[in-house]
Scaffold this motif. Sequence first.
Motif, PDB file in Angstrom:
ATOM      1  N   ASN A   1     -16.247  -2.364   3.895  1.00 40.58           N
ATOM      2  CA  ASN A   1     -16.895  -1.714   2.758  1.00 40.58           C
ATOM      3  C   ASN A   1     -16.624  -0.218   2.706  1.00 40.58           C
ATOM      4  O   ASN A   1     -16.437   0.355   1.631  1.00 40.58           O
ATOM      5  CB  ASN A   1     -18.408  -1.967   2.803  1.00 40.58           C
ATOM      6  N   ASN A   2     -16.587   0.435   3.846  1.00 42.54           N
ATOM      7  CA  ASN A   2     -16.393   1.888   3.888  1.00 42.54           C
ATOM      8  C   ASN A   2     -14.966   2.276   4.259  1.00 42.54           C
ATOM      9  O   ASN A   2     -14.682   3.454   4.503  1.00 42.54           O
ATOM     10  CB  ASN A   2     -17.368   2.519   4.893  1.00 42.54           C
ATOM     11  N   ALA A   3     -14.082   1.307   4.320  1.00 37.31           N
ATOM     12  CA  ALA A   3     -12.678   1.581   4.648  1.00 37.31           C
ATOM     13  C   ALA A   3     -11.888   1.819   3.365  1.00 37.31           C
ATOM     14  O   ALA A   3     -12.248   1.301   2.300  1.00 37.31           O
ATOM     15  CB  ALA A   3     -12.081   0.416   5.424  1.00 37.31           C
ATOM     16  N   PRO A   4     -10.813   2.608   3.418  1.00 32.71           N
ATOM     17  CA  PRO A   4     -10.015   2.844   2.211  1.00 32.71           C
ATOM     18  C   PRO A   4      -9.192   1.642   1.773  1.00 32.71           C
ATOM     19  O   PRO A   4      -8.784   1.540   0.618  1.00 32.71           O
ATOM     20  CB  PRO A   4      -9.096   4.002   2.623  1.00 32.71           C
ATOM     21  N   ASP A   5      -8.938   0.707   2.705  1.00 30.59           N
ATOM     22  CA  ASP A   5      -8.114  -0.462   2.415  1.00 30.59           C
ATOM     23  C   ASP A   5      -8.390  -1.490   3.507  1.00 30.59           C
ATOM     24  O   ASP A   5      -8.759  -1.126   4.632  1.00 30.59           O
ATOM     25  CB  ASP A   5      -6.627  -0.079   2.400  1.00 30.59           C
ATOM     26  N   ILE A   6      -8.182  -2.776   3.201  1.00 29.74           N
ATOM     27  CA  ILE A   6      -8.467  -3.800   4.205  1.00 29.74           C
ATOM     28  C   ILE A   6      -7.347  -3.924   5.240  1.00 29.74           C
ATOM     29  O   ILE A   6      -7.495  -4.654   6.214  1.00 29.74           O
ATOM     30  CB  ILE A   6      -8.714  -5.176   3.547  1.00 29.74           C
ATOM     31  N   THR A   7      -6.231  -3.234   5.022  1.00 30.04           N
ATOM     32  CA  THR A   7      -5.145  -3.246   6.011  1.00 30.04           C
ATOM     33  C   THR A   7      -4.990  -1.878   6.637  1.00 30.04           C
ATOM     34  O   THR A   7      -5.203  -1.694   7.836  1.00 30.04           O
ATOM     35  CB  THR A   7      -3.820  -3.674   5.355  1.00 30.04           C
ATOM     36  N   THR A   8      -4.615  -0.892   5.850  1.00 33.34           N
ATOM     37  CA  THR A   8      -4.480   0.478   6.310  1.00 33.34           C
ATOM     38  C   THR A   8      -4.465   1.405   5.112  1.00 33.34           C
ATOM     39  O   THR A   8      -3.983   1.037   4.035  1.00 33.34           O
ATOM     40  CB  THR A   8      -3.184   0.675   7.134  1.00 33.34           C
ATOM     41  N   GLY A   9      -4.990   2.589   5.323  1.00 32.01           N
ATOM     42  CA  GLY A   9      -4.966   3.584   4.263  1.00 32.01           C
ATOM     43  C   GLY A   9      -3.756   4.495   4.330  1.00 32.01           C
ATOM     44  O   GLY A   9      -3.677   5.472   3.569  1.00 32.01           O
ATOM     45  N   ASP A  10      -2.802   4.188   5.208  1.00 33.77           N
ATOM     46  CA  ASP A  10      -1.617   5.025   5.365  1.00 33.77           C
ATOM     47  C   ASP A  10      -0.911   5.176   4.017  1.00 33.77           C
ATOM     48  O   ASP A  10      -0.612   4.185   3.352  1.00 33.77           O
ATOM     49  CB  ASP A  10      -0.661   4.387   6.384  1.00 33.77           C
ATOM     50  N   PRO A  11      -0.619   6.405   3.591  1.00 32.27           N
ATOM     51  CA  PRO A  11       0.000   6.607   2.262  1.00 32.27           C
ATOM     52  C   PRO A  11       1.370   5.939   2.125  1.00 32.27           C
ATOM     53  O   PRO A  11       1.771   5.568   1.014  1.00 32.27           O
ATOM     54  CB  PRO A  11       0.096   8.126   2.136  1.00 32.27           C
TER      55      PRO A  11
ATOM     56  N   GLU B   1      14.285   1.505   4.028  1.00 34.21           N
ATOM     57  CA  GLU B   1      13.874   2.163   5.275  1.00 34.21           C
ATOM     58  C   GLU B   1      12.355   2.118   5.432  1.00 34.21           C
ATOM     59  O   GLU B   1      11.837   1.858   6.524  1.00 34.21           O
ATOM     60  CB  GLU B   1      14.363   3.609   5.284  1.00 34.21           C
ATOM     61  N   VAL B   2      11.648   2.370   4.335  1.00 29.68           N
ATOM     62  CA  VAL B   2      10.180   2.356   4.388  1.00 29.68           C
ATOM     63  C   VAL B   2       9.671   0.951   4.684  1.00 29.68           C
ATOM     64  O   VAL B   2       8.776   0.764   5.523  1.00 29.68           O
ATOM     65  CB  VAL B   2       9.596   2.881   3.060  1.00 29.68           C
ATOM     66  N   THR B   3      10.214  -0.051   4.003  1.00 27.93           N
ATOM     67  CA  THR B   3       9.735  -1.418   4.213  1.00 27.93           C
ATOM     68  C   THR B   3      10.084  -1.927   5.614  1.00 27.93           C
ATOM     69  O   THR B   3       9.326  -2.713   6.191  1.00 27.93           O
ATOM     70  CB  THR B   3      10.307  -2.363   3.151  1.00 27.93           C
ATOM     71  N   LEU B   4      11.229  -1.484   6.150  1.00 24.12           N
ATOM     72  CA  LEU B   4      11.562  -1.878   7.526  1.00 24.12           C
ATOM     73  C   LEU B   4      10.591  -1.260   8.518  1.00 24.12           C
ATOM     74  O   LEU B   4      10.145  -1.923   9.469  1.00 24.12           O
ATOM     75  CB  LEU B   4      12.999  -1.455   7.854  1.00 24.12           C
ATOM     76  N   GLN B   5      10.262  -0.002   8.324  1.00 22.36           N
ATOM     77  CA  GLN B   5       9.278   0.630   9.213  1.00 22.36           C
ATOM     78  C   GLN B   5       7.920  -0.057   9.082  1.00 22.36           C
ATOM     79  O   GLN B   5       7.210  -0.240  10.075  1.00 22.36           O
ATOM     80  CB  GLN B   5       9.153   2.121   8.895  1.00 22.36           C
ATOM     81  N   ASP B   6       7.576  -0.462   7.865  1.00 22.42           N
ATOM     82  CA  ASP B   6       6.335  -1.223   7.662  1.00 22.42           C
ATOM     83  C   ASP B   6       6.355  -2.514   8.476  1.00 22.42           C
ATOM     84  O   ASP B   6       5.349  -2.897   9.089  1.00 22.42           O
ATOM     85  CB  ASP B   6       6.174  -1.527   6.170  1.00 22.42           C
ATOM     86  N   THR B   7       7.520  -3.171   8.504  1.00 17.46           N
ATOM     87  CA  THR B   7       7.641  -4.423   9.254  1.00 17.46           C
ATOM     88  C   THR B   7       7.507  -4.203  10.745  1.00 17.46           C
ATOM     89  O   THR B   7       6.775  -4.928  11.438  1.00 17.46           O
ATOM     90  CB  THR B   7       9.001  -5.085   8.946  1.00 17.46           C
TER      91      THR B   7
ATOM     92  N   PHE C   1       2.429   0.349   9.715  1.00 18.74           N
ATOM     93  CA  PHE C   1       2.290   1.735  10.156  1.00 18.74           C
ATOM     94  C   PHE C   1       1.103   1.962  11.092  1.00 18.74           C
ATOM     95  O   PHE C   1       0.598   3.075  11.199  1.00 18.74           O
ATOM     96  CB  PHE C   1       2.196   2.671   8.941  1.00 18.74           C
ATOM     97  N   ARG C   2       0.711   0.916  11.789  1.00 16.37           N
ATOM     98  CA  ARG C   2      -0.346   1.070  12.794  1.00 16.37           C
ATOM     99  C   ARG C   2       0.214   1.612  14.097  1.00 16.37           C
ATOM    100  O   ARG C   2      -0.526   2.134  14.929  1.00 16.37           O
ATOM    101  CB  ARG C   2      -1.031  -0.267  13.037  1.00 16.37           C
ATOM    102  N   PHE C   3       1.514   1.463  14.298  1.00 21.41           N
ATOM    103  CA  PHE C   3       2.175   1.950  15.503  1.00 21.41           C
ATOM    104  C   PHE C   3       3.221   2.987  15.108  1.00 21.41           C
ATOM    105  O   PHE C   3       3.607   3.081  13.937  1.00 21.41           O
ATOM    106  CB  PHE C   3       2.833   0.785  16.255  1.00 21.41           C
ATOM    107  N   PRO C   4       3.719   3.776  16.075  1.00 13.08           N
ATOM    108  CA  PRO C   4       4.720   4.803  15.749  1.00 13.08           C
ATOM    109  C   PRO C   4       5.987   4.177  15.165  1.00 13.08           C
ATOM    110  O   PRO C   4       6.346   3.049  15.472  1.00 13.08           O
ATOM    111  CB  PRO C   4       4.999   5.465  17.105  1.00 13.08           C
ATOM    112  N   GLU C   5       6.674   4.936  14.310  1.00 17.49           N
ATOM    113  CA  GLU C   5       7.907   4.461  13.713  1.00 17.49           C
ATOM    114  C   GLU C   5       8.967   4.200  14.787  1.00 17.49           C
ATOM    115  O   GLU C   5       9.015   4.878  15.809  1.00 17.49           O
ATOM    116  CB  GLU C   5       8.430   5.473  12.697  1.00 17.49           C
ATOM    117  N   VAL C   6       9.815   3.229  14.531  1.00 15.56           N
ATOM    118  CA  VAL C   6      10.860   2.861  15.493  1.00 15.56           C
ATOM    119  C   VAL C   6      12.143   3.612  15.130  1.00 15.56           C
ATOM    120  O   VAL C   6      12.415   3.878  13.966  1.00 15.56           O
ATOM    121  CB  VAL C   6      11.105   1.341  15.499  1.00 15.56           C
TER     122      VAL C   6
END
Length: 419
Positions: free
Chosen positions: A97-107, A281-287, A292-297
């Motif tokens: 309820n108080n989170a910006p998104d149910i997965t992550t709020g990473d822009p 590149e963005v979608t691969l980093q997302d994968t 984006f819960r962990f550092p970029e590879v």
Amino acid sequence: MPRSTLLHHTWRLPLLISVVYVLLQLTAGSSWTLFPDSYRYARAAEQRLGESREEAHRTALEAFCTSRASADAENKRLDPLAHGAKADPTTCLERWNNAPDITTGDPRYQSIFSSRPGYPLVVAPFIGAFGVLHGMRGFGLVMSLAGALLVFELLRHVGLSPPRAAIGHIAFLVSPLGWWSLQALSEGVVTVCVLGTLWGGLVIMRGKYLPGAVLFAGSLAVCAVTRYSTALLLAALIAATTFVSWCVRRSRRVLLLTGAAAGSAAAIALVMKILALPNSEVTLQDTFTRHFRFPEVPNPWNRLVALDLRYWQHWIAAQAAMPLFLALTALALWALLRYGRGLGPLVWAAALTGVSQVVAHPLAQEADRLGVLMWIPVVFGVPLATQALRDFRLLPNDRTVRDADSVVEPGCVSTADPR
């Protein structure tokens, strides 16, 4: 028979199938539920309808949690050890309820969805009229029926009779194409756009350049607004497959379609560059960072190749154990080559688009959705293959005609070939 009556009978069968399908969905159910992406689309649609970000979040979250709780309760009711399971969305609501998104709020993650406004735009009127759950489900029904009717009309366009074209109509609804079109995701809109693009390409190859170009470009444009990566792949692959077809047939109309598809692909790529839309590149980093819960590879492309090798080994093993899809695809390949009348290169471009999407995201839990366009050859090929049955039934009559031609009347000279 008057033409109006003929048209009436032509559409009677697909309309009857559509009515039966809707009744089954509304009465028997279809294990329909909202996905995490559905929540984000619903939130965007609510914002389009005038709600603030916070209000849209709460509205979409309530629908998501209610849907998920109902699905969990249904699963527990099927458990022999569970008793009296009830839908309870409380835990889900309290968690997010108080989170910006149910997965992550990473822009970076949010930009993937904000750059694809097509589905929220078209589903917003349904949500405004019927609420999130009923609106998104109703819109899914419309998309699945629209896709099936487009298949029917495309098959009629290449010469199939209404009963044979209705086989494709049914095949669409009972295949993963129909199931994913029904869900509260962008797959339904994308599939309808893909079919519209194929129809436009076929019209161009029939020599009706203006209506074909409008349908082709318009369908690709809507697809690009909904999911630009799919539109780019589809346009590029249509250019490739039709160019191969031109090399064989040397048809001016096919070459015009090749140019139109190549130009469309270049235009989509240019718009992506100008608007700085999230790229591969963005979608691969997302994968590889789990949203984006962990550092970029540092080497996402190398990781993608390794993951593809593992995934496709798994896919081949699964198909070997249950080769229905491969068998139907092989039948479709033959039927499209034999009876496709120009439809084959377009259909295979759509199928390769599905393959490419899985190659770019070889995730076992998402491959069925991302690769759903791989079923398009089956949906068109199976009804086209029934033409072989018609040809087989004509063979005895052909032999009778040939035998009659070879009969020599008394006093006449036979003209039959002695060979």
